[in-house]
Design a protein around this motif. Structure first.
Motif, PDB file in Angstrom:
ATOM      1  N   ASP A   5       0.689  -1.098  -0.081  1.00 44.68           N
ATOM      2  CA  ASP A   5       0.075   0.000  -0.196  1.00 44.68           C
ATOM      3  C   ASP A   5       0.912   1.250  -0.043  1.00 44.68           C
ATOM      4  O   ASP A   5       1.850   1.201   0.865  1.00 44.68           O
ATOM      5  CB  ASP A   5      -1.077  -0.086   1.130  1.00 44.68           C
ATOM      6  CG  ASP A   5      -1.771   1.090   1.283  1.00 44.68           C
ATOM      7  OD1 ASP A   5      -2.785   1.176   0.687  1.00 44.68           O
ATOM      8  OD2 ASP A   5      -1.500   2.173   2.057  1.00 44.68           O
ATOM      9  N   PRO A   6       0.532   2.416  -0.910  1.00 47.02           N
ATOM     10  CA  PRO A   6       1.514   3.419  -0.939  1.00 47.02           C
ATOM     11  C   PRO A   6       1.536   4.114   0.458  1.00 47.02           C
ATOM     12  O   PRO A   6       2.820   4.540   0.605  1.00 47.02           O
ATOM     13  CB  PRO A   6       0.814   4.317  -1.985  1.00 47.02           C
ATOM     14  CG  PRO A   6       0.134   3.288  -2.850  1.00 47.02           C
ATOM     15  CD  PRO A   6      -0.350   2.282  -1.815  1.00 47.02           C
ATOM     16  N   MET A   7       0.647   4.339   1.074  1.00 45.05           N
ATOM     17  CA  MET A   7       0.610   4.798   2.246  1.00 45.05           C
ATOM     18  C   MET A   7       1.671   4.140   3.430  1.00 45.05           C
ATOM     19  O   MET A   7       2.085   4.690   4.203  1.00 45.05           O
ATOM     20  CB  MET A   7      -0.829   5.210   2.841  1.00 45.05           C
ATOM     21  CG  MET A   7      -0.819   6.035   4.382  1.00 45.05           C
ATOM     22  SD  MET A   7       0.065   7.600   4.134  1.00 45.05           S
ATOM     23  CE  MET A   7      -1.076   8.520   3.103  1.00 45.05           C
ATOM     24  N   HIS A   8       1.253   2.892   3.505  1.00 44.86           N
ATOM     25  CA  HIS A   8       2.208   2.124   4.294  1.00 44.86           C
ATOM     26  C   HIS A   8       3.610   2.199   3.623  1.00 44.86           C
ATOM     27  O   HIS A   8       4.350   2.276   4.630  1.00 44.86           O
ATOM     28  CB  HIS A   8       1.723   0.634   4.187  1.00 44.86           C
ATOM     29  CG  HIS A   8       0.453   0.327   4.655  1.00 44.86           C
ATOM     30  ND1 HIS A   8      -0.093  -0.712   4.373  1.00 44.86           N
ATOM     31  CD2 HIS A   8      -0.261   1.072   5.491  1.00 44.86           C
ATOM     32  CE1 HIS A   8      -1.325  -0.650   5.250  1.00 44.86           C
ATOM     33  NE2 HIS A   8      -1.463   0.267   5.712  1.00 44.86           N
ATOM     34  N   LEU A   9       4.032   2.225   2.493  1.00 46.72           N
ATOM     35  CA  LEU A   9       5.143   2.375   2.021  1.00 46.72           C
ATOM     36  C   LEU A   9       5.885   3.661   2.572  1.00 46.72           C
ATOM     37  O   LEU A   9       7.023   3.716   2.799  1.00 46.72           O
ATOM     38  CB  LEU A   9       5.318   2.449   0.605  1.00 46.72           C
ATOM     39  CG  LEU A   9       5.266   0.826  -0.190  1.00 46.72           C
ATOM     40  CD1 LEU A   9       4.720   1.154  -1.629  1.00 46.72           C
ATOM     41  CD2 LEU A   9       6.257   0.168   0.256  1.00 46.72           C
ATOM     42  N   LEU A  10       4.996   4.825   2.649  1.00 44.05           N
ATOM     43  CA  LEU A  10       5.551   6.027   2.966  1.00 44.05           C
ATOM     44  C   LEU A  10       5.781   5.912   4.348  1.00 44.05           C
ATOM     45  O   LEU A  10       7.055   6.280   4.832  1.00 44.05           O
ATOM     46  CB  LEU A  10       4.396   7.004   2.674  1.00 44.05           C
ATOM     47  CG  LEU A  10       4.838   8.538   2.762  1.00 44.05           C
ATOM     48  CD1 LEU A  10       5.968   8.959   1.668  1.00 44.05           C
ATOM     49  CD2 LEU A  10       3.279   9.512   2.831  1.00 44.05           C
ATOM     50  N   VAL A  11       4.916   5.718   5.191  1.00 41.94           N
ATOM     51  CA  VAL A  11       5.078   5.630   6.744  1.00 41.94           C
ATOM     52  C   VAL A  11       6.286   4.747   7.106  1.00 41.94           C
ATOM     53  O   VAL A  11       7.067   4.992   7.909  1.00 41.94           O
ATOM     54  CB  VAL A  11       3.816   5.249   7.287  1.00 41.94           C
ATOM     55  CG1 VAL A  11       4.121   5.121   8.958  1.00 41.94           C
ATOM     56  CG2 VAL A  11       2.698   6.208   7.405  1.00 41.94           C
ATOM     57  N   GLY A  12       6.310   3.722   6.476  1.00 40.72           N
ATOM     58  CA  GLY A  12       7.098   2.575   6.441  1.00 40.72           C
ATOM     59  C   GLY A  12       8.583   3.085   6.013  1.00 40.72           C
ATOM     60  O   GLY A  12       9.613   2.737   6.878  1.00 40.72           O
ATOM     61  N   GLY A  13       8.647   3.890   5.174  1.00 39.73           N
ATOM     62  CA  GLY A  13       9.944   4.618   5.134  1.00 39.73           C
ATOM     63  C   GLY A  13      10.824   5.395   6.219  1.00 39.73           C
ATOM     64  O   GLY A  13      11.901   5.457   6.425  1.00 39.73           O
TER      65      GLY A  13
END
Length: 439
Positions: free
Chosen positions: A342-350
């Motif tokens: 998920d793009p938002m998960h990727l952002l927060v995960g980064g």
């Protein structure tokens, strides 16, 4: 006549020292931050302009990679050379040499007329660049209070991230409007500020005291005066080549090995993540360049936050528990991130990835300085960290080779096991040095 302010080695707290000493401490910190920012600036500027440079000289991908490799080789060699020189000649003096060399040859890169000339300038700029980390960290650790040592070296580590941001800003505006040559010219200008920030700084008192003791003992030996047992030991320590201090006995050699493993894993993780994750985001998850740039920004913010938190934890509970906990958390973060979609998960995960994986940068300056004496402290800082930088420089190549055979996200997931191994390494090989007096 210039007035030079000297700080005591271990002021108890900033609020408890006189204004002159406190001003000196902050100036030392500012100069060291600026120096390490130049390191980050130069490394990232090269990546931003590489496509334009390759087009200008008609280079292949392999030749473009060679330019980056030559810069890295110069930085590693410069770290070794200037680290040793700073133990002999003084931290501030050699610090100034490194920034002068870096700024001159970064500027000259703009005037390169051939591939060979370009590589020569990049190698020489790398030489100056390589000494920045270790000498700056040595200056800070030898002057700041031991209770705030990891937080102070953490502030220096933030300098790299500031350099990354500056490189992005300079490249975004200058490259499309004035070309890659102008980027290198502008990139040399901040070095002028870094050089100015060091003007008038005194050498740390602990280094001056060691030099005075060495001179006194050498005069006694020269005149044939007998030395006491304590003086004989001090004389041997002061006249030993700095690099040999790192391998003085089995215990010290083991510590040096353990610390080198730590810096190797640190650099492997950083280069592996920062080089390949944007590619994963675009290829596997189909994100646009703008969204990938947003990921980079959020990740850098996470890195800065992690550095601040790590420095505080390392000062409060110790270096070993801080490193082991962050290394295990990094392993979990890398493993989890490799399975996100998920793009938002990727952002927060980064941001979480940057927080743990790069937050550990806060402690290396303090940890390395506390394991070695003043006669070899700058050598140790630069030799151990730049050896780790050299090992980490192969991370993008190794991950790329694994990705070709398996998958890119799978190759990155292997970093999780490397972080676990690093935690085991710290547990068995690296001693606790919190609140240690420097000698």
């Amino acid at each position: 006549m210039e007035t030079r302010t000297t700080a005591t080695n271990e002021p108890q707290q900033l609020s408890g020292v006189n204004q002159q000493t406190e001003a000196y401490l902050w100036k030392i910190l500012g100069a060291s931050v600026a120096g390490y920012a130049m390191d980050g600036l130069d490394m990232l500027i090269l990546s931003f302009v590489m496509t334009a440079v390759m087009g200008s000289f008609g280079l292949t991908l392999a030749q473009g990679g060679l330019v980056a490799t030559v810069t890295l080789i110069g930085a590693v060699m410069g770290g070794y050379l200037f680290g040793i020189l700073a133990d002999y000649q003084g931290r501030v003096k050699v610090f100034s040499w490194t920034i002068l060399i870096f700024s001159v040859f970064t500027g000259l890169t703009a005037f390169a007329t051939s591939f060979t000339e370009l590589n020569i300038y990049r190698f020489l700029a790398g030489l100056g660049l390589g000494g920045e980390f270790g000498i700056g960290m040595t200056l800070v650790t030898e002057t700041w209070p031991k209770a705030k040592r990891a937080r102070a070296t953490g502030a220096v580590a933030v300098g790299w991230q500031l350099g990354v941001v500056l490189a992005a800003v300079v490249s975004a505006y200058v490259l499309p409007n004035y070309g890659w040559r102008a980027v290198f010219l502008v990139g040399a200008l901040p070095a002028v500020f870094a050089a100015w920030s060091r003007y008038g700084l005194a050498e740390p008192q602990i280094w001056l005291d060691k030099q005075q003791q060495k001179k006194m003992l050498q005069e006694k030996v020269k005149s044939g005066q007998p030395l006491t047992e304590q003086e004989t030991a001090a004389y041997k320590t002061s006249t030993t080549f700095p690099l040999w201090h790192l391998f003085a006995d089995r215990k010290t050699s083991t510590t040096t090995f353990g610390l080198t493993v730590m810096t190797s894993v640190q650099n492997t993780g950083y280069y592996g993540i920062m080089i390949w994750l944007p590619t994963i985001l675009m290829q596997k998850h189909g994100l646009s360049l703008n969204k990938t740039s947003l990921w980079m920004i959020v990740t850098v913010i996470g890195m800065i936050a992690g550095i601040g938190v790590f420095g505080y934890i390392a000062d409060k509970i110790g270096r070993r528990p801080a490193y082991i906990s962050f290394q295990l958390a990094s392993a979990a973060a890398v493993w989890a991130y490799a399975n996100l979609s998920d793009p938002m998960h990727l952002l927060v995960g980064g941001a979480i990835l940057g927080f743990f994986c790069n937050g550990m940068m806060a402690g290396y300056g303090a940890l390395l300085s506390e394991n070695y004496s003043t006669e070899a402290r700058s050598t140790a800082e630069n030799f151990i960290f730049n050896t780790g930088r050299a090992v980490g420089g192969f991370a993008p190549l190794a991950i790329g080779a694994l990705a070709a055979q398996y998958s890119l996200s799978g190759a990155l997931a292997l970093l999780a096991f490397i972080y676990v191994a690093a935690a085991v390494n710290v547990y068995f090989l690296v001693p606790e040095t919190k609140d240690k007096e420097l000698v």
